[in-house]
Design a protein around this motif. Structure first.
Motif, PDB file in Angstrom:
ATOM      1  N   ILE A   1       0.853  -1.311   0.007  1.00  0.00           N
ATOM      2  CA  ILE A   1       0.112   0.090   0.002  1.00  0.00           C
ATOM      3  C   ILE A   1       1.114   1.131   0.142  1.00  0.00           C
ATOM      4  O   ILE A   1       1.813   1.665   0.960  1.00  0.00           O
ATOM      5  CB  ILE A   1      -0.989  -0.048   1.167  1.00  0.00           C
ATOM      6  N   ILE A   2       0.802   2.168  -1.000  1.00  0.00           N
ATOM      7  CA  ILE A   2       1.344   3.149  -1.066  1.00  0.00           C
ATOM      8  C   ILE A   2       0.592   4.567  -1.127  1.00  0.00           C
ATOM      9  O   ILE A   2      -0.339   4.682  -1.951  1.00  0.00           O
ATOM     10  CB  ILE A   2       2.254   3.176  -2.322  1.00  0.00           C
ATOM     11  N   GLY A   3       0.557   5.504  -0.056  1.00  0.00           N
ATOM     12  CA  GLY A   3      -0.139   6.553  -0.125  1.00  0.00           C
ATOM     13  C   GLY A   3       0.611   7.771  -0.167  1.00  0.00           C
ATOM     14  O   GLY A   3       1.924   8.057   0.172  1.00  0.00           O
ATOM     15  N   PHE A   4       0.070   8.947  -0.731  1.00  0.00           N
ATOM     16  CA  PHE A   4       0.865  10.110  -1.118  1.00  0.00           C
ATOM     17  C   PHE A   4       0.624  11.161   0.022  1.00  0.00           C
ATOM     18  O   PHE A   4      -0.315  11.611   0.320  1.00  0.00           O
ATOM     19  CB  PHE A   4       0.351  10.588  -2.411  1.00  0.00           C
ATOM     20  N   ALA A   5       1.622  11.427   0.710  1.00  0.00           N
ATOM     21  CA  ALA A   5       1.777  12.314   1.926  1.00  0.00           C
ATOM     22  C   ALA A   5       2.164  13.668   1.389  1.00  0.00           C
ATOM     23  O   ALA A   5       1.802  13.719   0.054  1.00  0.00           O
ATOM     24  CB  ALA A   5       2.334  11.936   2.941  1.00  0.00           C
ATOM     25  N   SER A   6       3.276  14.268   1.848  1.00  0.00           N
ATOM     26  CA  SER A   6       3.567  15.459   1.356  1.00  0.00           C
ATOM     27  C   SER A   6       4.539  15.971   2.410  1.00  0.00           C
ATOM     28  O   SER A   6       4.745  15.563   3.623  1.00  0.00           O
ATOM     29  CB  SER A   6       2.512  16.748   1.472  1.00  0.00           C
TER      30      SER A   6
ATOM     31  N   VAL B   1       4.750   8.017   0.397  1.00  0.00           N
ATOM     32  CA  VAL B   1       5.561   9.017  -0.588  1.00  0.00           C
ATOM     33  C   VAL B   1       5.404  10.357  -0.391  1.00  0.00           C
ATOM     34  O   VAL B   1       4.015  10.939  -0.159  1.00  0.00           O
ATOM     35  CB  VAL B   1       5.319   8.798  -2.062  1.00  0.00           C
ATOM     36  N   ALA B   2       6.258  11.236   0.061  1.00  0.00           N
ATOM     37  CA  ALA B   2       6.192  12.705   0.317  1.00  0.00           C
ATOM     38  C   ALA B   2       6.763  13.673  -0.642  1.00  0.00           C
ATOM     39  O   ALA B   2       7.861  13.756  -0.612  1.00  0.00           O
ATOM     40  CB  ALA B   2       6.686  13.068   1.859  1.00  0.00           C
ATOM     41  N   PRO B   3       5.977  13.981  -1.555  1.00  0.00           N
ATOM     42  CA  PRO B   3       6.498  14.866  -2.556  1.00  0.00           C
ATOM     43  C   PRO B   3       6.713  16.264  -2.230  1.00  0.00           C
ATOM     44  O   PRO B   3       6.291  16.823  -1.094  1.00  0.00           O
ATOM     45  CB  PRO B   3       5.591  15.011  -3.888  1.00  0.00           C
ATOM     46  N   GLY B   4       7.562  17.212  -2.640  1.00  0.00           N
ATOM     47  CA  GLY B   4       7.846  18.539  -2.649  1.00  0.00           C
ATOM     48  C   GLY B   4       6.816  19.154  -3.430  1.00  0.00           C
ATOM     49  O   GLY B   4       5.655  18.864  -3.509  1.00  0.00           O
ATOM     50  N   VAL B   5       7.201  20.146  -4.188  1.00  0.00           N
ATOM     51  CA  VAL B   5       6.440  20.963  -4.915  1.00  0.00           C
ATOM     52  C   VAL B   5       6.422  20.333  -6.302  1.00  0.00           C
ATOM     53  O   VAL B   5       7.303  19.956  -6.850  1.00  0.00           O
ATOM     54  CB  VAL B   5       6.316  22.242  -4.924  1.00  0.00           C
ATOM     55  N   VAL B   6       5.164  19.812  -6.625  1.00  0.00           N
ATOM     56  CA  VAL B   6       5.110  19.129  -8.083  1.00  0.00           C
ATOM     57  C   VAL B   6       3.972  19.873  -8.797  1.00  0.00           C
ATOM     58  O   VAL B   6       2.921  20.303  -8.385  1.00  0.00           O
ATOM     59  CB  VAL B   6       4.611  17.795  -7.907  1.00  0.00           C
TER      60      VAL B   6
ATOM     61  N   GLY C   1       8.869   6.831 -10.070  1.00  0.00           N
ATOM     62  CA  GLY C   1       9.824   5.893  -9.528  1.00  0.00           C
ATOM     63  C   GLY C   1       9.870   5.351  -8.404  1.00  0.00           C
ATOM     64  O   GLY C   1      10.035   4.237  -8.088  1.00  0.00           O
ATOM     65  N   ALA C   2       9.550   6.277  -7.266  1.00  0.00           N
ATOM     66  CA  ALA C   2       9.347   5.980  -5.980  1.00  0.00           C
ATOM     67  C   ALA C   2       8.039   4.929  -5.925  1.00  0.00           C
ATOM     68  O   ALA C   2       8.261   4.078  -4.864  1.00  0.00           O
ATOM     69  CB  ALA C   2       8.855   7.175  -5.003  1.00  0.00           C
ATOM     70  N   VAL C   3       7.145   5.181  -6.663  1.00  0.00           N
ATOM     71  CA  VAL C   3       5.912   4.446  -6.564  1.00  0.00           C
ATOM     72  C   VAL C   3       6.279   2.839  -7.058  1.00  0.00           C
ATOM     73  O   VAL C   3       5.939   1.914  -6.420  1.00  0.00           O
ATOM     74  CB  VAL C   3       4.903   4.711  -7.483  1.00  0.00           C
TER      75      VAL C   3
ATOM     76  N   VAL D   1      10.913  -2.893   3.167  1.00  0.00           N
ATOM     77  CA  VAL D   1      10.787  -1.368   3.459  1.00  0.00           C
ATOM     78  C   VAL D   1       9.046  -1.451   3.885  1.00  0.00           C
ATOM     79  O   VAL D   1       8.282  -1.580   3.154  1.00  0.00           O
ATOM     80  CB  VAL D   1      10.969  -0.623   2.121  1.00  0.00           C
ATOM     81  N   THR D   2       9.048  -0.865   5.126  1.00  0.00           N
ATOM     82  CA  THR D   2       7.607  -0.701   5.531  1.00  0.00           C
ATOM     83  C   THR D   2       7.411   0.333   6.497  1.00  0.00           C
ATOM     84  O   THR D   2       8.502   0.342   7.196  1.00  0.00           O
ATOM     85  CB  THR D   2       6.912  -1.830   5.881  1.00  0.00           C
ATOM     86  N   GLY D   3       6.619   1.192   6.614  1.00  0.00           N
ATOM     87  CA  GLY D   3       6.314   2.321   7.710  1.00  0.00           C
ATOM     88  C   GLY D   3       7.279   3.400   7.446  1.00  0.00           C
ATOM     89  O   GLY D   3       7.452   4.200   8.150  1.00  0.00           O
ATOM     90  N   ALA D   4       7.538   3.395   6.022  1.00  0.00           N
ATOM     91  CA  ALA D   4       8.757   4.535   5.723  1.00  0.00           C
ATOM     92  C   ALA D   4       7.800   5.705   5.185  1.00  0.00           C
ATOM     93  O   ALA D   4       6.882   5.494   4.435  1.00  0.00           O
ATOM     94  CB  ALA D   4       9.826   4.007   4.852  1.00  0.00           C
ATOM     95  N   VAL D   5       8.696   6.704   5.276  1.00  0.00           N
ATOM     96  CA  VAL D   5       8.228   8.059   4.393  1.00  0.00           C
ATOM     97  C   VAL D   5       9.183   8.402   3.331  1.00  0.00           C
ATOM     98  O   VAL D   5      10.299   8.699   3.841  1.00  0.00           O
ATOM     99  CB  VAL D   5       7.837   9.093   5.515  1.00  0.00           C
ATOM    100  N   LEU D   6       8.900   8.218   2.051  1.00  0.00           N
ATOM    101  CA  LEU D   6       9.985   8.565   1.035  1.00  0.00           C
ATOM    102  C   LEU D   6       9.792   9.927   0.681  1.00  0.00           C
ATOM    103  O   LEU D   6       9.012  10.248   0.069  1.00  0.00           O
ATOM    104  CB  LEU D   6       9.896   7.424   0.236  1.00  0.00           C
TER     105      LEU D   6
END
Length: 254
Positions: A133-138, A179-184, A219-221, A232-237
């Motif tokens: 499971i991959i959720g998009f944070a920020s 996954v925590a993007p910056g400004v996209v 790529g992160a996804v 890798v689990t419980g991580a924020v990339l």
């Protein structure tokens, strides 16, 4: 270990929620390119269908604000190996200017709907003993600024929700990451892009001196979905161009 196939996703079914545009669309395309069978879900069916056409997948209409529809989709799509969800909204206002309706709108989509999605699809993965499971944070989950309070709070909450899911689902073979993007450059950030000063200030904040493009999140996804991230689990990339690593822009004299 067959390292040549480390990132391959052949034989796996991936559901991408928010696949109609932006990061969701690019995630769907990248997963398909690595061999996954991709289900493109979005509340805008025509956009989901366009993504499905591009990646050879299938499209479904899904409004994640409808909890019953989310549970029905999770049951109806059968075995899902990878779940990616990107749906989010923002109201850029200072706290004293926020209305209760705006607060509820942001929290409802960014946090409550994520709760429903993780539970609905996570249940099947736990039962089958596998999944990612991959959720998009920020970056706003850890750093904020005026006008981002409610959005930041929901993204911080999402990170903790996903970490808890990682702890609870992990013994069953299910990995959960953010996954925590910056400004996209996406539709969500159009308000900033349309303001040259604002756009330039954000570009200058990252170590790379620019905004990200949506394909740079893909790529992160793929990594988190694949066996390359099997431990890798419980991580924020963070995929933020160094935004959270750099404190200030002043270059001291030599």
């Amino acid at each position: 270990m067959d390292y040549e196939r480390l990132f391959r996703l052949d034989g796996r079914r991936a559901v991408v929620i928010g696949a109609g545009s932006g990061i969701g669309r690019e995630s769907a395309l990248a997963l398909a390119a690595h061999g996954a069978e991709v289900v493109c879900a979005d509340r805008d069916l025509s956009s989901a269908e366009e993504t499905a056409r591009l990646c050879g997948g299938t499209a479904v209409r899904l409004d994640v604000l409808d909890g019953a529809a989310v549970r029905e989709a999770a049951d109806g799509l059968g075995a899902v190996d990878v779940l990616v969800f990107t749906a989010a909204t923002n109201v850029r206002k200072r706290l004293l200017d926020y209305s209760a309706e705006e607060f509820e709108r942001v929290v409802d989509l960014n946090l409550r709907a994520s709760f429903e999605v993780v539970r609905a699809f996570g249940a099947g993965m736990v039962e089958r003993g596998r999944g990612s499971i991959i959720g998009f944070a920020s970056i706003r989950a850890s750093v904020t600024e005026p006008g981002q309070g409610v959005y930041s709070a929901t993204k911080a909450g999402l990170v903790q929700l996903l970490r808890t899911a990682a702890a609870e689902f992990g013994p069953h073979g299910v990995r959960v990451n953010a996954v925590a993007p910056g400004v996209v450059e996406t539709p969500l950030t159009r308000q900033i892009k349309d303001n040259p000063d604002w756009y330039g200030a954000y570009a200058a904040k990252s170590a790379l001196g620019r905004w990200a493009q949506a394909p740079e999140m893909a790529g992160a996804v793929v990594y988190l979905a694949s066996d390359a991230a099997s431990f890798v689990t419980g991580a924020v990339l963070y995929v933020d161009g160094g935004w959270t690593a750099v404190d200030g822009r002043f270059n001291p004299p030599n």
